[in-house]
Enzyme design. Structure first.
Site, short mmCIF file in Angstrom:
data_model
loop_
_atom_site.label_atom_id
_atom_site.label_comp_id
_atom_site.label_asym_id
_atom_site.label_seq_id
_atom_site.Cartn_x
_atom_site.Cartn_y
_atom_site.Cartn_z
N LYS A 1 -16.19 -6.90 4.82
CA LYS A 1 -15.17 -7.97 4.83
C LYS A 1 -15.14 -8.75 6.15
O LYS A 1 -14.20 -9.47 6.39
CB LYS A 1 -13.78 -7.37 4.58
CG LYS A 1 -13.49 -7.15 3.10
CD LYS A 1 -12.03 -6.80 2.90
CE LYS A 1 -11.67 -6.80 1.43
NZ LYS A 1 -10.29 -6.33 1.23
N ARG B 1 -1.88 -6.11 -8.39
CA ARG B 1 -0.67 -6.90 -8.13
C ARG B 1 -0.49 -7.99 -9.17
O ARG B 1 0.60 -8.22 -9.66
CB ARG B 1 -0.75 -7.55 -6.73
CG ARG B 1 -0.66 -6.55 -5.61
CD ARG B 1 -1.17 -7.16 -4.32
NE ARG B 1 -2.57 -7.51 -4.43
CZ ARG B 1 -3.36 -7.84 -3.41
NH1 ARG B 1 -2.87 -7.89 -2.20
NH2 ARG B 1 -4.62 -8.13 -3.60
N HIS C 1 0.85 -1.21 0.00
CA HIS C 1 0.00 0.00 0.00
C HIS C 1 0.88 1.26 0.00
O HIS C 1 0.65 2.20 -0.76
CB HIS C 1 -0.88 0.06 1.26
CG HIS C 1 -1.95 -0.99 1.36
ND1 HIS C 1 -2.14 -1.73 2.51
CD2 HIS C 1 -2.89 -1.40 0.49
CE1 HIS C 1 -3.17 -2.56 2.32
NE2 HIS C 1 -3.63 -2.37 1.10
N SER D 1 -3.08 -7.66 2.99
CA SER D 1 -3.39 -7.52 4.43
C SER D 1 -3.86 -8.85 5.00
O SER D 1 -3.50 -9.22 6.12
CB SER D 1 -4.48 -6.47 4.62
OG SER D 1 -4.06 -5.22 4.14
O1 PNS Z 1 -9.12 -2.72 0.15
P1 PNS Z 1 -10.36 -3.17 -0.56
O2 PNS Z 1 -11.22 -3.92 0.40
O3 PNS Z 1 -10.05 -3.95 -1.79
O4 PNS Z 1 -11.17 -1.84 -1.02
C1 PNS Z 1 -12.45 -1.95 -1.55
C2 PNS Z 1 -13.12 -0.56 -1.68
C3 PNS Z 1 -13.11 0.16 -0.35
C4 PNS Z 1 -12.37 0.25 -2.71
C5 PNS Z 1 -14.58 -0.78 -2.18
O5 PNS Z 1 -15.18 -1.78 -1.40
C6 PNS Z 1 -15.44 0.48 -2.15
O6 PNS Z 1 -15.17 1.42 -2.85
N1 PNS Z 1 -16.48 0.46 -1.30
C7 PNS Z 1 -17.38 1.58 -1.14
C8 PNS Z 1 -18.77 1.25 -1.66
C9 PNS Z 1 -18.85 1.49 -3.14
O7 PNS Z 1 -18.73 2.58 -3.65
N2 PNS Z 1 -19.06 0.40 -3.90
C10 PNS Z 1 -19.16 0.48 -5.35
C11 PNS Z 1 -17.86 0.13 -6.01
S1 PNS Z 1 -18.15 -1.32 -6.93
#
Ligand code: PNS
Length: 164
Positions: A43, A93, A19, A131
């Site tokens: 999650k 990645r 990150h 993570s």
């Molecule tokens: O670290 P992650 O868990 O891969 O991040 C995921 C994240 C936070 C980018 C994604 O879950 C997100 O943007 N959530 C907010 C809700 C949203 O806008 N969802 C629509 C995107 S498909």
């Protein structure tokens, strides 16, 4: 003046060197980078609270002048609009990340056609770091000091000592 602000969203439970590598790369190409921790992640139960993650990331990015850290809830596109951000930064990645990232990028584009998603690759040495794996191997006694910042190692140790 034309400036570009981008959001780097994620769960960051916890922040890894992968990150941080991406944050440093992103900060070199945008004017302002906002690391945004999702508060209502689906999650499951996180290891670190949102407040702990905010503290850890803030400390780790302190030397980077154009990087700030905050939290968000709800739709990423709404948060990006509130922030006046033109782009979302995400790391890829391996090919395995691609499908999930592609779907999110396309959904976000559907929800807000003005918001662009920028993909960057972390340094090769971090391509396998996640993570989830960090938490898994640390719990089983592995030394993760090459894969997460020292302040995260400290926090992981404290969690274990506290029985968390
Ligand atoms: O670290 P992650 O868990 O891969 O991040 C995921 C994240 C936070 C980018 C994604 O879950 C997100 O943007 N959530 C907010 C809700 C949203 O806008 N969802 C629509 C995107 S498909």
């Amino acid at each position: 003046m034309h400036t570009v602000k981008a959001i780097y969203p994620g769960t960051f439970d916890p922040l890894t060197n992968g990150h941080l590598d991406l944050i440093a790369r992103g900060a070199k190409i945008v004017d302002e980078l906002v690391v945004a921790i999702l508060r209502n992640s689906d999650k499951g139960t996180p290891l670190f609270s949102v407040a702990e993650r905010l503290e850890m990331i803030s400390e780790a990015v302190a030397p980077m002048e154009n990087v700030s850290v905050t939290t968000f809830d709800g739709l990423l596109v709404d948060f990006a609009r509130q922030q006046g951000a033109k782009a979302v930064l995400r790391g890829i990645r391996a090919i395995s990340d691609y499908e999930y990232e592609f779907q999110m990028a396309m959904m976000n584009r559907k929800l807000d056609p003005e918001l662009e998603t920028l993909f960057m690759m972390p340094a090769e040495k971090y391509t396998y770091v996640s993570s989830r794996l960090i938490k898994g191997v640390f719990r089983l006694g592995a030394d993760v000091s090459a894969l997460v910042p020292p302040l995260v190692v400290e926090r992981l140790k404290r969690k274990t000592a506290a029985g968390g």
